[in-house]
Structure formats: C-alpha cells, structure tokens
Design a protein around this motif. Structure first.
Motif, short mmCIF file in Angstrom:
data_model
loop_
_atom_site.label_atom_id
_atom_site.label_comp_id
_atom_site.label_asym_id
_atom_site.label_seq_id
_atom_site.Cartn_x
_atom_site.Cartn_y
_atom_site.Cartn_z
N ILE A 64 0.86 -1.19 0.00
CA ILE A 64 0.00 0.00 0.00
C ILE A 64 0.89 1.24 0.00
CG2 ILE A 64 -1.71 1.33 1.31
CD1 ILE A 64 -2.79 -1.29 2.41
N HIS A 65 0.79 2.02 -1.04
CA HIS A 65 1.61 3.23 -1.13
C HIS A 65 0.97 4.39 -0.36
CE1 HIS A 65 4.45 1.56 -4.04
NE2 HIS A 65 3.41 0.97 -4.60
N HIS A 66 0.91 4.18 0.93
CA HIS A 66 0.30 5.16 1.82
C HIS A 66 0.79 4.86 3.24
CE1 HIS A 66 -2.16 8.51 2.44
NE2 HIS A 66 -3.38 8.02 2.25
N PHE A 67 0.47 5.75 4.21
CA PHE A 67 0.92 5.50 5.57
C PHE A 67 -0.17 4.89 6.45
CE2 PHE A 67 -0.71 9.80 5.46
CZ PHE A 67 -1.39 9.95 6.66
N PHE A 68 -1.37 4.70 5.87
CA PHE A 68 -2.43 3.98 6.57
C PHE A 68 -3.37 3.35 5.55
CE2 PHE A 68 -4.43 8.02 5.75
CZ PHE A 68 -5.78 7.77 5.64
N CYS A 69 -4.26 2.50 6.02
CA CYS A 69 -5.17 1.79 5.12
C CYS A 69 -6.34 2.68 4.73
CB CYS A 69 -5.68 0.51 5.79
SG CYS A 69 -4.40 -0.72 6.05
N ASP A 70 -6.24 3.30 3.57
CA ASP A 70 -7.28 4.18 3.06
C ASP A 70 -7.90 3.53 1.81
OD1 ASP A 70 -8.92 6.32 2.90
OD2 ASP A 70 -7.39 7.79 2.36
N SER A 71 -9.07 3.98 1.45
CA SER A 71 -9.81 3.34 0.37
C SER A 71 -9.11 3.42 -0.99
CB SER A 71 -11.22 3.95 0.27
OG SER A 71 -11.15 5.35 0.10
N SER A 72 -8.63 4.59 -1.39
CA SER A 72 -8.04 4.74 -2.72
C SER A 72 -6.82 3.85 -2.96
CB SER A 72 -7.68 6.21 -2.97
OG SER A 72 -8.84 7.01 -3.00
N PRO A 73 -5.81 3.86 -2.07
CA PRO A 73 -4.65 2.97 -2.31
C PRO A 73 -4.98 1.49 -2.21
CG PRO A 73 -4.45 4.11 -0.20
CD PRO A 73 -5.58 4.75 -0.92
N ILE A 74 -6.00 1.11 -1.41
CA ILE A 74 -6.40 -0.30 -1.34
C ILE A 74 -7.10 -0.71 -2.63
CG2 ILE A 74 -7.93 -1.95 -0.19
CD1 ILE A 74 -7.39 -0.53 2.43
N LEU A 75 -7.97 0.15 -3.15
CA LEU A 75 -8.64 -0.14 -4.43
C LEU A 75 -7.63 -0.30 -5.56
CD1 LEU A 75 -11.70 2.31 -4.30
CD2 LEU A 75 -11.80 -0.19 -4.33
N ALA A 76 -6.54 0.47 -5.49
CA ALA A 76 -5.52 0.41 -6.53
C ALA A 76 -4.82 -0.95 -6.57
CB ALA A 76 -4.50 1.52 -6.32
N LEU A 77 -4.88 -1.72 -5.48
CA LEU A 77 -4.22 -3.03 -5.42
C LEU A 77 -5.07 -4.16 -5.98
CD1 LEU A 77 -2.58 -2.99 -1.86
CD2 LEU A 77 -1.53 -2.43 -4.05
N SER A 78 -6.38 -3.93 -6.10
CA SER A 78 -7.28 -5.00 -6.53
C SER A 78 -7.02 -5.40 -7.98
CB SER A 78 -8.74 -4.56 -6.38
OG SER A 78 -9.61 -5.56 -6.82
N CYS A 79 -7.06 -6.72 -8.23
CA CYS A 79 -6.82 -7.20 -9.59
C CYS A 79 -8.12 -7.51 -10.33
CB CYS A 79 -5.91 -8.42 -9.57
SG CYS A 79 -6.46 -9.76 -8.52
N ASN A 80 -9.26 -7.22 -9.72
CA ASN A 80 -10.52 -7.36 -10.46
C ASN A 80 -11.19 -6.01 -10.61
OD1 ASN A 80 -11.01 -7.28 -7.74
ND2 ASN A 80 -12.54 -8.91 -7.72
N ASP A 81 -12.24 -5.96 -11.37
CA ASP A 81 -12.93 -4.71 -11.67
C ASP A 81 -13.53 -4.10 -10.40
OD1 ASP A 81 -14.09 -2.60 -12.93
OD2 ASP A 81 -15.75 -3.75 -13.79
N THR A 82 -13.14 -2.88 -10.12
CA THR A 82 -13.61 -2.21 -8.89
C THR A 82 -14.70 -1.17 -9.17
OG1 THR A 82 -11.88 -0.51 -9.06
CG2 THR A 82 -11.36 -2.49 -7.77
N TYR A 83 -15.24 -1.19 -10.38
CA TYR A 83 -16.21 -0.16 -10.78
C TYR A 83 -17.41 -0.10 -9.83
CZ TYR A 83 -19.66 2.44 -13.49
OH TYR A 83 -20.61 3.35 -13.88
#
Length: 315
Positions: free
Chosen positions: A174-193
């Motif tokens: 996670i390219h962040h200093f805490f677990c936030d929605s945007s950087p976690i969504l960026a890690l998903s390998c399926n469609d996050t729409y």
C-alpha cells in the motif's frame, strides 16, 4: 463485484511517507509531538466542558463529542504510523488493515454529521434566540448525535464489506501510511467499478447532505447578521460561529480534495499531504480553534482553577 471474499494476501505492507531513516526520524518526532498535543488538547477540552456547569449547553455538548471524535480519529491512524516510522515493522494484517479502515470511515462520517448538527445549533442560536432553549432540547441533541453515529457506522460497514470482498493478487504494498480506500482499491486485480460507485455514492451522500445543512444554516445566519443594525451586534453574532466556520472549511476542503474523485485521479504525493493534514493535523487544530478565540472556554478554565485553588485553601 468480484467473486466473494477471495484474496491471496494475508496482510499488507504500508510504505509510509519517506524512505530515508533521517526523514523518518524527523517525521516520527513531529507526529509524536502533534499526537501528544492532540490527546492533551482534546482530552482537556472534554474535561473543561464536563467540569464547568456553565458550559453544559447544546453547543458544548456537540463540541465534547467533536473532541472525542478527533481523539479517536488520530488514535486510529497515528500510533501505527509512529510504529512504522520508528521500526521496520511496516506490515499490517488483512484484518488489522480493514479494522483501521472501518473506524477511520466511521470517525469521518460521524464528524460530517456532527459538524452539521453544530451548524444547525448556531442557526437556531442566531436566527431564533428566544426559542433556542425549546428547540435545542436535550432530547433533540441526543437524537442528532445518535443519528450521526448510526449513519457513520452504516456508511463504514457498507464500504468496508464491499472492499474486503475484493481480490488482491498482484501486490500487497500500500503506497500510503495507513489503510485508506483509494490505495487499497488500486491493489485490486478485479474490476472495482461497482465498489467505487458504492463508495462514491455513500461518501458523496454524506458530504453533500452535511454540506447542504451547513450551507443552508450559514446562508440564514448571514442573512440575519446583515439585518442587525449595530456593528457591535454584527460582530458578536459572527463571533459565535466563526470558530465552527473555520473548522468546517478546513475539514471539508481537504476531504473533498481527497475523496470526491475516481481512483485513477489518485496522486501519491498530493493525497498523502492532504491525508496527513486531516488525519493528524486537524485533530490537533480543532481544540485550538474552538478554545483560543472562545472567551467562554477561557473563562471556564479560570473558574475551574479558582475552584481548585479555593478547595486547596479550605484543606
């Protein structure tokens, strides 16, 4: 939404804010100082309001819970950030990450509606001062507070459940200093729409509804203030809501900048700076904003000190 609760990662790695040890040490000392000021400032505000009977009013009832939220907000994020900066332990478990995300969203959503309740309180105080004690009854204050917490927990539950069902297979960094929605969504390998639409809808509704309430309250407040003939009267009326208006402006400007945009617009540098501001700095600023320019709080501190001094002399 991506095939149920399927994930091949058992934890995440928080990259933090800096790579060099020197910068990490400086940030650790800075954030530790800010956190200590945050804890002392918000706990002190809660204590002052509890100890002084003259502050047992609707405005300070909401301010007590705002201080509690700021204390919680900071405590959800800062201790883990301090640990990551001081040690090499940057890993956080899957459950720990989503627990942090859950309570972070709870605090943010509740604060939105709590700030709305405070705006409505100021509206009644300035626009209908004679009816203020009747309208802002204890029952209404507790109802507004309960509605804020219920809405916050519902919002957070929906977001956290949707995101925890995503499939993370490519990376756990996670390219962040805490677990936030945007950087976690960026890690998903399926469609996050669908997940993004759900989060955007709930977060957007929370922000828009609270902003409509706040904006409507302040439009009416401004209209009432402009009708006051004396300059002293206008100044006194404005001073009663100046601190809240400043707090609202700082909180919503950083929140809207960070969250009301699609995942593709996520910018590591800019979003991290904004995140540091509203998760670590704002919880420290709020007690200062609501106390330094507030004569009632200053007078309450004097009364409490005098009472303590008097009780010591009696002993």
């Amino acid at each position: 939404m991506g095939g149920g609760n399927s994930t091949s990662v058992t934890g995440f790695i928080l990259m933090g804010l800096a790579d060099s040890e020197e910068t990490q040490l400086v940030l650790f000392l800075l954030f530790l100082l800010i956190y200590l000021v945050t804890v002392l400032g918000n706990a002190g505000m809660i204590l002052i309001i509890r100890l002084d009977p003259q502050l047992h009013t609707p405005m300070y009832f909401f301010l007590t819970h705002l201080s509690f939220l700021d204390l919680s907000y900071s405590s959800v994020i800062t201790p883990k950030t301090l640990q990551s900066l001081l040690t090499s332990k940057k890993k956080i478990s899957f459950l720990g990450c989503f627990t942090q995300l859950y309570f972070f969203i709870v605090c943010g959503a509740v604060e939105c509606f709590l700030l709305s309740s405070m705006a409505y309180d100021r509206y009644v105080a300035i626009c209908s001062p004679l009816h203020y004690p009747v309208i802002m009854s204890t029952r209404l204050c507790h109802a507004l507070l309960a509605a804020s917490y219920v809405t916050g927990f519902v919002d957070s539950t929906v977001d956290a459940v949707c995101m925890s069902r995503l499939h993370f297979c490519n990376s756990n960094v996670i390219h962040h200093f805490f677990c936030d929605s945007s950087p976690i969504l960026a890690l998903s390998c399926n469609d996050t729409y669908e997940v993004e639409i759900t989060i955007f809808t709930f977060a957007g509704s929370t922000l828009v509804l609270s902003l409509i309430t706040i904006s409507g309250s302040y439009v009416s407040i401004l209209s009432t203030i402009l009708k006051i003939n004396s300059t002293a009267g206008k100044k006194k009326a404005f001073s009663t809501c100046a601190s809240h208006l400043l707090g609202v402006t700082i909180f919503y400007s950083t929140t809207i900048f960070t969250y009301l945009k699609p995942k593709e617009s996520y910018s590591l540098g800019k979003d991290q700076v904004a995140s540091v501001f509203y998760t670590i700095v704002i919880p420290m600023l709020n007690p200062l904003i609501y106390s330094l320019r507030n004569k009632e709080v200053k007078n309450a501190v004097v009364r409490i000190m005098q009472k303590r001094g008097g009780s010591r002399q009696l002993k």
